[in-house]
Design a protein around this motif. Structure first.
Motif, PDB file in Angstrom:
ATOM      1  N   SER A  38      39.994  37.227  39.875  1.00  0.00           N
ATOM      2  CA  SER A  38      39.292  37.543  41.242  1.00  0.00           C
ATOM      3  C   SER A  38      39.997  36.645  42.246  1.00  0.00           C
ATOM      4  CB  SER A  38      38.189  36.390  41.012  1.00  0.00           C
ATOM      5  OG  SER A  38      37.481  36.635  42.891  1.00  0.00           O
ATOM      6  N   LEU A  39      41.159  37.081  42.984  1.00  0.00           N
ATOM      7  CA  LEU A  39      41.611  36.506  44.103  1.00  0.00           C
ATOM      8  C   LEU A  39      41.443  35.440  45.026  1.00  0.00           C
ATOM      9  CD1 LEU A  39      43.886  38.818  41.731  1.00  0.00           C
ATOM     10  CD2 LEU A  39      45.276  38.851  43.908  1.00  0.00           C
ATOM     11  N   GLU A  40      41.523  34.201  45.089  1.00  0.00           N
ATOM     12  CA  GLU A  40      41.848  33.611  46.272  1.00  0.00           C
ATOM     13  C   GLU A  40      42.573  33.966  47.693  1.00  0.00           C
ATOM     14  OE1 GLU A  40      41.330  29.898  45.626  1.00  0.00           O
ATOM     15  OE2 GLU A  40      39.283  29.880  44.227  1.00  0.00           O
ATOM     16  N   PRO A  70      27.265  43.002  51.667  1.00  0.00           N
ATOM     17  CA  PRO A  70      27.956  41.963  50.771  1.00  0.00           C
ATOM     18  C   PRO A  70      29.716  42.983  50.858  1.00  0.00           C
ATOM     19  CG  PRO A  70      26.738  44.150  49.704  1.00  0.00           C
ATOM     20  CD  PRO A  70      26.228  43.688  51.072  1.00  0.00           C
ATOM     21  N   LEU A  71      29.983  41.458  50.554  1.00  0.00           N
ATOM     22  CA  LEU A  71      32.187  42.403  50.453  1.00  0.00           C
ATOM     23  C   LEU A  71      32.665  42.448  49.587  1.00  0.00           C
ATOM     24  CD1 LEU A  71      32.387  40.603  54.117  1.00  0.00           C
ATOM     25  CD2 LEU A  71      32.249  43.494  54.179  1.00  0.00           C
ATOM     26  N   GLY A  72      33.784  43.403  48.984  1.00  0.00           N
ATOM     27  CA  GLY A  72      34.599  43.552  48.349  1.00  0.00           C
ATOM     28  C   GLY A  72      34.048  44.156  46.802  1.00  0.00           C
ATOM     29  N   ASN A  73      34.789  44.497  45.996  1.00  0.00           N
ATOM     30  CA  ASN A  73      34.251  45.040  44.436  1.00  0.00           C
ATOM     31  C   ASN A  73      34.611  43.359  44.065  1.00  0.00           C
ATOM     32  OD1 ASN A  73      34.195  47.598  44.920  1.00  0.00           O
ATOM     33  ND2 ASN A  73      36.056  47.736  45.970  1.00  0.00           N
ATOM     34  N   GLY A  74      33.053  43.287  42.892  1.00  0.00           N
ATOM     35  CA  GLY A  74      33.002  42.324  42.327  1.00  0.00           C
ATOM     36  C   GLY A  74      33.839  42.268  40.773  1.00  0.00           C
ATOM     37  N   PHE A  75      33.230  42.009  40.210  1.00  0.00           N
ATOM     38  CA  PHE A  75      33.630  41.638  38.442  1.00  0.00           C
ATOM     39  C   PHE A  75      32.938  43.209  38.016  1.00  0.00           C
ATOM     40  CE2 PHE A  75      34.065  37.267  38.530  1.00  0.00           C
ATOM     41  CZ  PHE A  75      35.375  37.148  38.359  1.00  0.00           C
ATOM     42  N   PRO A  76      32.897  43.627  36.577  1.00  0.00           N
ATOM     43  CA  PRO A  76      32.415  45.125  36.116  1.00  0.00           C
ATOM     44  C   PRO A  76      31.873  44.358  35.084  1.00  0.00           C
ATOM     45  CG  PRO A  76      34.267  43.975  35.107  1.00  0.00           C
ATOM     46  CD  PRO A  76      34.569  43.629  36.099  1.00  0.00           C
ATOM     47  N   GLN A  77      31.393  45.472  35.148  1.00  0.00           N
ATOM     48  CA  GLN A  77      30.191  45.510  34.112  1.00  0.00           C
ATOM     49  C   GLN A  77      30.249  45.728  32.573  1.00  0.00           C
ATOM     50  OE1 GLN A  77      26.427  47.584  34.831  1.00  0.00           O
ATOM     51  NE2 GLN A  77      26.076  46.356  36.054  1.00  0.00           N
ATOM     52  N   CYS A  89      40.434  41.639  50.506  1.00  0.00           N
ATOM     53  CA  CYS A  89      39.107  42.461  50.388  1.00  0.00           C
ATOM     54  C   CYS A  89      38.294  43.368  50.317  1.00  0.00           C
ATOM     55  CB  CYS A  89      38.846  41.823  52.677  1.00  0.00           C
ATOM     56  SG  CYS A  89      39.950  43.402  53.489  1.00  0.00           S
ATOM     57  N   LYS A  90      39.612  44.543  51.280  1.00  0.00           N
ATOM     58  CA  LYS A  90      38.619  45.735  50.459  1.00  0.00           C
ATOM     59  C   LYS A  90      38.692  46.259  49.030  1.00  0.00           C
ATOM     60  CE  LYS A  90      37.418  49.816  52.008  1.00  0.00           C
ATOM     61  NZ  LYS A  90      36.088  49.957  52.469  1.00  0.00           N
ATOM     62  N   ASP A  91      40.048  46.043  48.336  1.00  0.00           N
ATOM     63  CA  ASP A  91      40.081  47.137  47.420  1.00  0.00           C
ATOM     64  C   ASP A  91      39.979  45.909  46.218  1.00  0.00           C
ATOM     65  OD1 ASP A  91      41.913  48.482  48.640  1.00  0.00           O
ATOM     66  OD2 ASP A  91      43.211  47.779  48.487  1.00  0.00           O
ATOM     67  N   GLY A  92      40.004  43.975  46.203  1.00  0.00           N
ATOM     68  CA  GLY A  92      39.203  43.117  45.167  1.00  0.00           C
ATOM     69  C   GLY A  92      38.110  42.784  46.302  1.00  0.00           C
ATOM     70  N   PRO A  93      37.870  40.927  45.266  1.00  0.00           N
ATOM     71  CA  PRO A  93      38.909  40.335  44.597  1.00  0.00           C
ATOM     72  C   PRO A  93      39.268  40.214  43.761  1.00  0.00           C
ATOM     73  CG  PRO A  93      36.906  39.552  45.799  1.00  0.00           C
ATOM     74  CD  PRO A  93      37.173  40.732  45.803  1.00  0.00           C
ATOM     75  N   VAL A  94      38.163  41.286  43.270  1.00  0.00           N
ATOM     76  CA  VAL A  94      38.908  41.437  41.292  1.00  0.00           C
ATOM     77  C   VAL A  94      39.693  42.549  41.511  1.00  0.00           C
ATOM     78  CG1 VAL A  94      37.260  41.796  39.278  1.00  0.00           C
ATOM     79  CG2 VAL A  94      36.499  40.428  41.348  1.00  0.00           C
ATOM     80  N   PHE A  95      40.840  42.286  40.358  1.00  0.00           N
ATOM     81  CA  PHE A  95      41.884  43.476  39.881  1.00  0.00           C
ATOM     82  C   PHE A  95      41.695  43.567  38.944  1.00  0.00           C
ATOM     83  CE2 PHE A  95      42.605  42.091  44.240  1.00  0.00           C
ATOM     84  CZ  PHE A  95      42.974  43.694  44.511  1.00  0.00           C
TER      85      PHE A  95
END
Length: 256
Positions: free
Chosen positions: A209-211, A95-102, A243-249
């Motif tokens: 989450s950025l596209e 899996p790639l990227g950082n997702g939504f937080p808990q 892709c690396k820092d996100g896609p969630v910010f």
């Protein structure tokens, strides 16, 4: 979390709407690690298309070792993937990227999905244990709506007014007086820009989450950067690699 590149089996594929497809992949190693908001990259079997195509993870069945992708045909790569049949093989990285937080159970959450930004919101909704409201925005044809119905209160906005609120997701939020402690959103940039302003104006914690079109998918090529308030340690400028820092910010982290 280790990225895995492997050839996996297609368990099923179906067309949900015009140009929208749902594909289940059997990949226990990736399914065991993945969570909402992350994505995988899929490689074409056509040697002329060297770069993989990033696709958000829609659902994760960890016990079965499966992940679901719901995607729109946007070019020759995704058109190739849409022709895959049961038991075909396909090569992926994830899996790639950082997702939504808990999030704490006591916080109420508003999930906003627009267009092809709707699929990743399904796994996000499944992972939340507290109160949640879902608003889905479509141009016209609906897809995936029924999958959300058992997960929380669901509202719909359509540009043509064929169902639900006529307009966008924020029109539906305002029309129905929806309130929440936290917003999670995925969709096209104009939608996310408006959601960010709404969240800041109402002092609501917000994650976007950025596209974006991506090339390498692992943060090396700088093809998918967005403006940020902080200086990136890799590029040394005010950029974030989606892709690396996100896609969630966090909404306040990025300039849209």
């Amino acid at each position: 979390m280790a990225k895995v590149k492997q050839t996996v089996l297609v368990k099923s594929q179906e067309q949900l709407s015009e140009g929208i497809f749902s594909m289940w992949l059997h990949t226990p190693e990736i399914a065991s690690q993945a969570h909402s908001g992350q994505f995988i990259s899929i490689y074409s079997k056509d040697g002329s298309r060297l770069l993989p195509r990033p696709i958000s993870i829609c659902e994760i069945h960890k016990s079965q070792g499966d992940i679901r992708l719901v995607y729109r045909i946007a070019g020759q790569g995704t058109r190739e993937f849409s022709s895959c049949k049961e038991w075909d093989s396909i090569t992926i990285l994830g899996p790639l990227g950082n997702g939504f937080p808990q999030l704490p159970q006591q916080k109420s959450v508003l999930l906003l999905g627009g267009g092809i930004g709707i699929p990743p919101m399904l796994q996000a909704a499944k992972e939340l244990s507290g109160e949640k409201t879902v608003v889905l925005g479509y141009r016209d044809h609906l897809f995936l709506k029924d999958a959300f119905l058992d997960l929380g209160k669901v509202y719909v906005a359509t540009e043509d007014g064929s169902e639900g609120t006529k307009g966008n997701v924020l029109d539906a939020v305002n029309e129905n007086g929806i309130k929440a402690d936290v917003i999670l959103a995925c969709g096209p940039t104009p939608m996310l820009r408006a959601v960010k302003q709404y969240a800041l104006g109402h002092q609501i914690e917000c994650y976007l989450s950025l596209e974006e079109k991506m090339a390498c998918g692992v943060g090396a090529c700088l093809a998918c950067v967005c403006q940020s308030k902080d200086v990136d340690s890799h590029s040394h400028v005010h950029n974030k690699r989606i892709c690396k820092d996100g896609p969630v910010f966090r909404a306040e982290e990025v300039e849209l």
